[in-house]
Design an enzyme around this catalytic site. Structure first.
Site, mmCIF file in Angstrom:
data_model
loop_
_atom_site.group_PDB
_atom_site.id
_atom_site.type_symbol
_atom_site.label_atom_id
_atom_site.label_comp_id
_atom_site.label_asym_id
_atom_site.label_seq_id
_atom_site.Cartn_x
_atom_site.Cartn_y
_atom_site.Cartn_z
ATOM 1 N N HIS A 1 -4.587 -7.883 -5.639
ATOM 2 C CA HIS A 1 -4.950 -7.588 -4.250
ATOM 3 C C HIS A 1 -6.262 -8.274 -3.941
ATOM 4 O O HIS A 1 -7.179 -8.279 -4.752
ATOM 5 C CB HIS A 1 -5.071 -6.083 -4.005
ATOM 6 C CG HIS A 1 -5.893 -5.364 -5.030
ATOM 7 N ND1 HIS A 1 -5.386 -5.001 -6.259
ATOM 8 C CD2 HIS A 1 -7.198 -4.978 -5.024
ATOM 9 C CE1 HIS A 1 -6.335 -4.397 -6.955
ATOM 10 N NE2 HIS A 1 -7.449 -4.384 -6.237
ATOM 11 N N ASN B 1 -10.775 -8.640 -8.005
ATOM 12 C CA ASN B 1 -11.213 -8.169 -9.305
ATOM 13 C C ASN B 1 -10.102 -8.463 -10.314
ATOM 14 O O ASN B 1 -8.930 -8.165 -10.066
ATOM 15 C CB ASN B 1 -11.500 -6.665 -9.268
ATOM 16 C CG ASN B 1 -12.742 -6.333 -8.465
ATOM 17 O OD1 ASN B 1 -13.718 -7.079 -8.514
ATOM 18 N ND2 ASN B 1 -12.716 -5.240 -7.730
ATOM 19 N N GLN C 1 -11.295 -3.826 -11.941
ATOM 20 C CA GLN C 1 -9.917 -3.739 -11.452
ATOM 21 C C GLN C 1 -9.309 -2.419 -11.914
ATOM 22 O O GLN C 1 -9.345 -2.088 -13.111
ATOM 23 C CB GLN C 1 -9.062 -4.917 -11.950
ATOM 24 C CG GLN C 1 -7.665 -4.922 -11.306
ATOM 25 C CD GLN C 1 -6.792 -6.104 -11.732
ATOM 26 O OE1 GLN C 1 -7.167 -6.897 -12.591
ATOM 27 N NE2 GLN C 1 -5.619 -6.195 -11.126
ATOM 28 N N SER C 2 -8.791 -1.673 -10.968
ATOM 29 C CA SER C 2 -8.216 -0.366 -11.288
ATOM 30 C C SER C 2 -6.743 -0.261 -10.915
ATOM 31 O O SER C 2 -6.060 0.647 -11.384
ATOM 32 C CB SER C 2 -9.008 0.747 -10.591
ATOM 33 O OG SER C 2 -8.976 0.572 -9.189
ATOM 34 N N HIS D 1 -9.460 -7.834 -1.825
ATOM 35 C CA HIS D 1 -10.264 -7.003 -0.939
ATOM 36 C C HIS D 1 -10.754 -7.921 0.171
ATOM 37 O O HIS D 1 -11.361 -8.974 -0.111
ATOM 38 C CB HIS D 1 -11.494 -6.454 -1.667
ATOM 39 C CG HIS D 1 -11.205 -5.487 -2.763
ATOM 40 N ND1 HIS D 1 -11.314 -4.125 -2.613
ATOM 41 C CD2 HIS D 1 -10.821 -5.692 -4.046
ATOM 42 C CE1 HIS D 1 -11.016 -3.527 -3.756
ATOM 43 N NE2 HIS D 1 -10.714 -4.454 -4.646
ATOM 44 N N ASP E 1 -8.081 0.154 2.747
ATOM 45 C CA ASP E 1 -8.536 0.761 1.488
ATOM 46 C C ASP E 1 -8.933 2.209 1.763
ATOM 47 O O ASP E 1 -9.596 2.506 2.764
ATOM 48 C CB ASP E 1 -9.725 -0.042 0.933
ATOM 49 C CG ASP E 1 -10.003 0.278 -0.530
ATOM 50 O OD1 ASP E 1 -9.903 -0.650 -1.357
ATOM 51 O OD2 ASP E 1 -10.315 1.442 -0.847
HETATM 52 P P1 5GP Z 1 -9.723 -2.597 -7.650
HETATM 53 O O1 5GP Z 1 -10.729 -1.626 -8.191
HETATM 54 O O2 5GP Z 1 -8.452 -2.596 -8.472
HETATM 55 O O3 5GP Z 1 -10.237 -3.971 -7.366
HETATM 56 O O4 5GP Z 1 -9.339 -2.044 -6.211
HETATM 57 C C1 5GP Z 1 -8.428 -1.029 -6.008
HETATM 58 C C2 5GP Z 1 -8.692 -0.479 -4.633
HETATM 59 O O5 5GP Z 1 -7.554 0.265 -4.241
HETATM 60 C C3 5GP Z 1 -9.891 0.467 -4.549
HETATM 61 O O6 5GP Z 1 -10.841 -0.049 -3.624
HETATM 62 C C4 5GP Z 1 -9.294 1.788 -4.103
HETATM 63 O O7 5GP Z 1 -10.114 2.448 -3.170
HETATM 64 C C5 5GP Z 1 -7.962 1.383 -3.501
HETATM 65 N N1 5GP Z 1 -6.898 2.338 -3.669
HETATM 66 C C6 5GP Z 1 -6.553 2.984 -4.824
HETATM 67 N N2 5GP Z 1 -5.477 3.760 -4.605
HETATM 68 C C7 5GP Z 1 -5.134 3.576 -3.307
HETATM 69 C C8 5GP Z 1 -4.075 4.109 -2.504
HETATM 70 O O8 5GP Z 1 -3.236 4.902 -2.932
HETATM 71 N N3 5GP Z 1 -4.032 3.704 -1.201
HETATM 72 C C9 5GP Z 1 -4.930 2.810 -0.685
HETATM 73 N N4 5GP Z 1 -4.790 2.464 0.597
HETATM 74 N N5 5GP Z 1 -5.931 2.289 -1.414
HETATM 75 C C10 5GP Z 1 -6.023 2.669 -2.705
#
Ligand code: 5GP
Ligand code: ZN
Length: 114
Positions: A100, A87, A94-95, A102, A33
């Site tokens: 995925h 998430n 979730q973004s 974590h 991450d």
């Molecule tokens: P979410 O918020 O969807 O559960 O987690 C998305 C995760 O993806 C975040 O922790 C963020 O730091 C990570 N992330 C977002 N864009 C990238 C990327 O381009 N490369 C990597 N390695 N991680 C990313």
């Protein structure tokens, strides 16, 4: 769908954008991450595109493949104590809408999470 041309994690799986990949098998890929929340913080993703874990669960083979990837990375690293978080939905943060896990390890973690 197998792959989404607009999805950043599909592009990472395909090798079209860089990431620090730390584990790969037939069904799953794990990479660091970019905003780590623990000494070990990787994202374990299915090779194919599913928007979230509920979407993934419609395909039991793919779901089992992702769980096997989590186990595989943990075994590779000798991790016995780790947390996995999915998430699901923007309302809980979730973004990226390619499911995925974590996987976090390497520091004490309270429960429930904040
Ligand atoms: P979410 O918020 O969807 O559960 O987690 C998305 C995760 O993806 C975040 O922790 C963020 O730091 C990570 N992330 C977002 N864009 C990238 C990327 O381009 N490369 C990597 N390695 N991680 C990313
Ligand atoms: Zn994707």
């Amino acid at each position: 769908m197998a792959s989404d041309p607009d999805c950043i994690f599909c592009k990472i799986v395909a090798g079209d954008i860089p990431a620090t990949k730390v584990y790969e098998d037939a069904h799953a890929v794990a990479f660091a991450d970019t905003n780590p929340q623990a000494p070990t913080h990787v994202l374990v993703v299915p090779r194919e595109h599913y928007t979230d874990v509920a979407d993934l669960a419609r395909d039991p083979d793919a779901a089992a493949g992702l769980l096997a990837g989590i186990r595989g990375f943990a075994a590779q690293e000798g991790l016995t104590d780790f947390r996995t978080v999915f998430n699901t939905g923007a309302g809980v943060g979730q973004s990226v809408f390619h499911t995925h896990a974590h996987l976090l390890a390497g520091r004490p973690m309270g429960w429930p999470p904040g």
